[in-house]
Design an enzyme around this catalytic site. Structure first.
Site, short mmCIF file in Angstrom:
data_model
loop_
_atom_site.label_atom_id
_atom_site.label_comp_id
_atom_site.label_asym_id
_atom_site.label_seq_id
_atom_site.Cartn_x
_atom_site.Cartn_y
_atom_site.Cartn_z
N ASP A 169 0.85 -1.19 0.00
CA ASP A 169 0.00 0.00 0.00
C ASP A 169 0.88 1.25 0.00
O ASP A 169 1.73 1.40 0.88
CB ASP A 169 -0.88 -0.04 1.26
CG ASP A 169 -1.72 1.22 1.41
OD1 ASP A 169 -1.93 1.92 0.39
OD2 ASP A 169 -2.17 1.50 2.54
N ASN A 215 -0.44 4.51 -0.16
CA ASN A 215 -1.09 5.75 0.28
C ASN A 215 -1.82 5.65 1.62
O ASN A 215 -2.62 6.52 1.97
CB ASN A 215 -2.06 6.26 -0.81
CG ASN A 215 -3.21 5.30 -1.04
OD1 ASN A 215 -3.24 4.23 -0.42
ND2 ASN A 215 -4.13 5.65 -1.89
N ASP A 226 -4.22 3.80 2.79
CA ASP A 226 -5.65 3.49 2.96
C ASP A 226 -5.88 2.03 3.34
O ASP A 226 -7.02 1.59 3.44
CB ASP A 226 -6.45 3.86 1.69
CG ASP A 226 -6.09 3.00 0.49
OD1 ASP A 226 -5.16 2.15 0.61
OD2 ASP A 226 -6.72 3.14 -0.56
N ASP A 276 -1.82 -1.18 -3.74
CA ASP A 276 -2.14 -0.40 -4.94
C ASP A 276 -1.00 -0.47 -5.96
O ASP A 276 0.06 -1.04 -5.70
CB ASP A 276 -2.48 1.05 -4.56
CG ASP A 276 -1.44 1.66 -3.65
OD1 ASP A 276 -0.24 1.38 -3.85
OD2 ASP A 276 -1.82 2.40 -2.70
N ASP A 319 -4.84 -10.35 -15.70
CA ASP A 319 -5.88 -11.34 -15.49
C ASP A 319 -7.03 -11.02 -16.44
O ASP A 319 -7.43 -9.86 -16.57
CB ASP A 319 -6.36 -11.26 -14.04
CG ASP A 319 -6.59 -12.63 -13.43
OD1 ASP A 319 -7.43 -13.37 -13.98
OD2 ASP A 319 -5.95 -12.94 -12.41
N ASP A 321 -9.05 -16.41 -16.29
CA ASP A 321 -9.81 -16.91 -15.15
C ASP A 321 -10.85 -17.94 -15.60
O ASP A 321 -11.64 -17.68 -16.52
CB ASP A 321 -10.53 -15.70 -14.52
CG ASP A 321 -11.14 -16.01 -13.17
OD1 ASP A 321 -10.39 -16.28 -12.23
OD2 ASP A 321 -12.38 -15.97 -13.07
N GLU A 373 -6.68 -20.82 -16.61
CA GLU A 373 -7.05 -21.50 -15.36
C GLU A 373 -8.19 -22.46 -15.68
O GLU A 373 -9.24 -22.03 -16.17
CB GLU A 373 -7.51 -20.47 -14.32
CG GLU A 373 -7.69 -21.11 -12.96
CD GLU A 373 -8.72 -20.41 -12.06
OE1 GLU A 373 -8.67 -20.63 -10.85
OE2 GLU A 373 -9.58 -19.66 -12.57
N HIS A 428 -3.61 -17.22 -4.85
CA HIS A 428 -4.50 -16.43 -4.00
C HIS A 428 -5.77 -17.19 -3.60
O HIS A 428 -6.56 -16.67 -2.82
CB HIS A 428 -4.89 -15.14 -4.74
CG HIS A 428 -5.70 -15.42 -5.97
ND1 HIS A 428 -5.18 -16.09 -7.06
CD2 HIS A 428 -7.00 -15.17 -6.27
CE1 HIS A 428 -6.14 -16.21 -7.98
NE2 HIS A 428 -7.24 -15.67 -7.52
N ASP A 429 -5.98 -18.38 -4.16
CA ASP A 429 -7.16 -19.18 -3.81
C ASP A 429 -6.80 -20.37 -2.93
O ASP A 429 -7.69 -21.11 -2.52
CB ASP A 429 -7.80 -19.75 -5.08
CG ASP A 429 -8.39 -18.67 -5.98
OD1 ASP A 429 -8.82 -17.63 -5.45
OD2 ASP A 429 -8.41 -18.88 -7.21
C1 NOJ Z 1 -10.85 -18.09 -10.02
C2 NOJ Z 1 -10.12 -17.01 -9.30
O1 NOJ Z 1 -8.79 -17.38 -9.13
C3 NOJ Z 1 -10.86 -16.77 -8.00
O2 NOJ Z 1 -10.14 -15.94 -7.11
C4 NOJ Z 1 -12.20 -16.23 -8.31
O3 NOJ Z 1 -12.97 -16.12 -7.14
C5 NOJ Z 1 -12.97 -17.11 -9.31
N1 NOJ Z 1 -12.14 -17.60 -10.37
C6 NOJ Z 1 -14.10 -16.34 -9.92
O4 NOJ Z 1 -13.61 -15.33 -10.76
#
Ligand code: NOJ
Length: 559
Positions: free
Chosen positions: A21, A23, A25, A29, A98, A199, A256, A329-330
């Site tokens: 970050d 700034n 908040d 960013d 993405d 995605d 993906e 991130h998932d």
């Molecule tokens: C896969 C993404 O990696 C995930 O973070 C997202 O919630 C779903 N697709 C829906 O876009």
């Protein structure tokens, strides 16, 4: 096998909300990212994949896009983005963005129009159906719990959303939708980006008639994956996209693709099919899920991991291309999931990195992985932010599942494990922000942080640097054939990679014991060179029998 830059690259994934970050908040960013580019360059990164930075109401942290050609306010401006890409390119790195086009946000102007009336020109941009006897048009369950359909008062019909109800699925059967997507992709490529991560791209073609899914459970809703994963027109759509857009640029693409098999992955990635360059497959991410899905915990096994990884290595060899990842991130943090994030955190993080980076495919490093960041355990459900986690919690609590049981699953599998802010140093909020972070930092930042790691020759970070360098020096790491050795060993995962007369020997002790590695007789060699190891090793020592230390890993080059 064709040799190209994207096979030889290492990609670093940035989840912008949690990266840096600038700034105060509390939200990461674009300028924050720009300020850390030297850190990534120093690590040896070739390509940066930026999770979505487009305008979004953030129901799913940017995976719900309301304007594909503008920047999310919290992340900055288009000018900040221009500065970012210029600085990335100045350092000789590339940028992939993405592409989230299975669905948009319900706040996208296309959907705002679409929902107005049945004869609106945008109506067919989305998937609208009448209800059946007062019920949803079919029984599909959303990936984020509950029905995949949402009733809309205004026109008295339902729209399909495979994710949250604020993520309506786009209708790829409509050629106008496809054209809009292609135009938008060209717009970004013309701005200089180097490719896309796509995605859930294998969800875009749905089976005609959207049939009910077979229902084996007691819920009204069932998983309809067979009717939308790798659907009937998917290859046609991707080939069209390639013809119209990708083939006109020098770029890389990664799709993906949940539920993809190796044979399908070959269809998606074979050079002569002109679809995408590589896939993210999920089989190894499902090894610790029971029949009830990801929240249904089950321990992974080394045999399962060997079978899955080896199958993908063998079946794509010379036929297609894979990406290599153990978290994103998932997914939970790799060292917490497959290693020991306490006593052997350093050793196991390095071992897992070696295990992955020495395989065939393009390696992806997810932010924080390179310093061995771990899962987090927040005490209350209120401290969690992720929509998937919160929806699941709400639904299961309503069904009477005990709070403690749900928290256990969340600790192991929740997506917020990977989304806590990057730990830059040991100052307040790990140096991520001067404000209040949108998601709490992991309290272990006082020990685990980038500043410490950069300065410590023994750190996970400096080990990743070495690993990434090796890839640049030895072609066998990129292109060699894979072979599993000691397939039945209970603790050791070992394999070789072979290219011409060069062979890599990769030895990974996956647990905290001290097993003996015995070199199979058929591996004959004249010279050996120790390329990397996570303990002190006498490179000249014999390798016929090696007493391994906890989570020990070594890579030898044999000739
Ligand atoms: C896969 C993404 O990696 C995930 O973070 C997202 O919630 C779903 N697709 C829906 O876009």
């Amino acid at each position: 096998m064709i040799k190209t830059w994207w096979k030889e690259s290492v990609v670093y994934q940035i989840y912008p909300r949690s990266f840096m970050d600038s700034n105060g908040d509390g939200v990461g960013d674009l300028r924050g990212i720009t300020s850390r580019l030297d850190y990534l360059k120093n690590l040896g990164i070739d390509v940066i994949w930026l999770s979505p930075v487009y305008k979004s109401p953030n129901d799913d942290n940017g995976y719900d896009v309301s304007d594909y050609q503008d920047i999310m306010d919290e992340f900055g401006t288009m000018q900040d983005w221009e500065e970012l890409i210029t600085e990335i390119h100045n350092r000789g790195m590339k940028l992939i963005m993405d592409l989230v086009v299975n669905h948009s946000s319900d706040e996208h102007v296309w959907f705002q129009e679409s929902r107005k009336s049945k004869d609106n020109p945008y109506r067919d941009y989305y998937i609208w159906r009448e209800g059946q006897d007062g019920h949803e048009p079919n029984n599909w369950v959303s990936c984020f719990s509950g029905s995949a359909w949402q009733y809309d008062e205004q026109t008295g019909e339902y729209y399909l959303h495979l994710f949250s109800k604020k993520q309506p699925d786009l209708n790829w059967e409509n050629p106008k939708v496809r054209q809009e997507v292609y135009d938008m992709m060209k717009w970004w490529l013309d701005k200089g980006i180097d490719g896309f991560r796509m995605d859930v791209i294998n969800f875009i073609s749905k089976v005609e008639g959207l049939p009910d899914a077979p229902n084996h459970g007691d819920s009204r809703y069932a998983w309809g994956g067979e009717f939308f994963m790798n659907g009937p027109r998917i290859h046609e759509f991707l080939q069209e996209m390639n013809r119209e857009v990708l083939s006109k640029y020098e770029c890389m693409t990664v799709g993906e693709m949940p539920g993809v098999t190796p044979d399908e992955a070959v269809l998606y990635t074979a050079d002569d099919r002109h679809e995408v360059n590589m896939v993210f497959q999920f089989e190894h991410m499902d090894l610790d899920s029971g029949p009830g899905g990801k929240w249904d915990l089950k321990p992974w096994t080394l045999h399962g991991l060997k079978d899955t990884m080896s199958k993908w290595q063998r079946e794509l060899n010379g036929r297609g291309w894979n990406s290599l990842y153990l978290n994103n991130h998932d997914q939970p943090r790799l060292v917490s999931r497959f290693g020991d994030d306490q006593r052997y955190r350093l050793e196991s993080a390095k071992m897992l990195a070696t295990f992955l980076h020495m395989m065939q495919g393009t390696p992806y490093v997810y932010q924080g992985e390179e310093i061995g960041m771990t899962n987090v355990r927040f005490e209350t459900i209120e401290e969690y932010q992720d929509i998937e986690t919160l929806n699941m919690y709400r639904e299961k609590r309503a069904e009477g599942v005990p709070h403690e049981q749900l928290m256990k699953s969340i600790y192991v599998k929740g997506r917020d494990n990977a989304r806590t802010p990057v730990q830059w140093d040991d100052s307040a909020n790990a140096g991520f922000t001067t404000g209040t972070p949108w998601l709490k930092v992991n309290p272990n930042y006082t020990e685990i942080n980038a500043k410490q790691a950069i300065n410590d020759p023994n750190s996970v970070y400096n080990y990743y640097r070495q690993l990434i360098q090796l890839r640049k020096q030895h072609e066998v790491i990129v292109y060699g054939d894979y072979e599993l050795i000691l397939p039945d060993h209970e603790q050791i995962y070992a394999y070789t990679r072979t290219l011409g007369n060069e062979k890599l020997l990769v030895i990974c002790n996956f647990f905290g014991g001290e097993p003996v590695f015995t070199l199979p007789e058929e591996i004959a060699f004249g010279e050996k060179e120790l390329l990397i190891s996570n303990y002190e090793v006498d490179g000249a020592g014999e390798i016929g029998e090696i007493e391994l230390r906890p989570y020990e890993t070594r890579v030898y080059k044999l000739k």
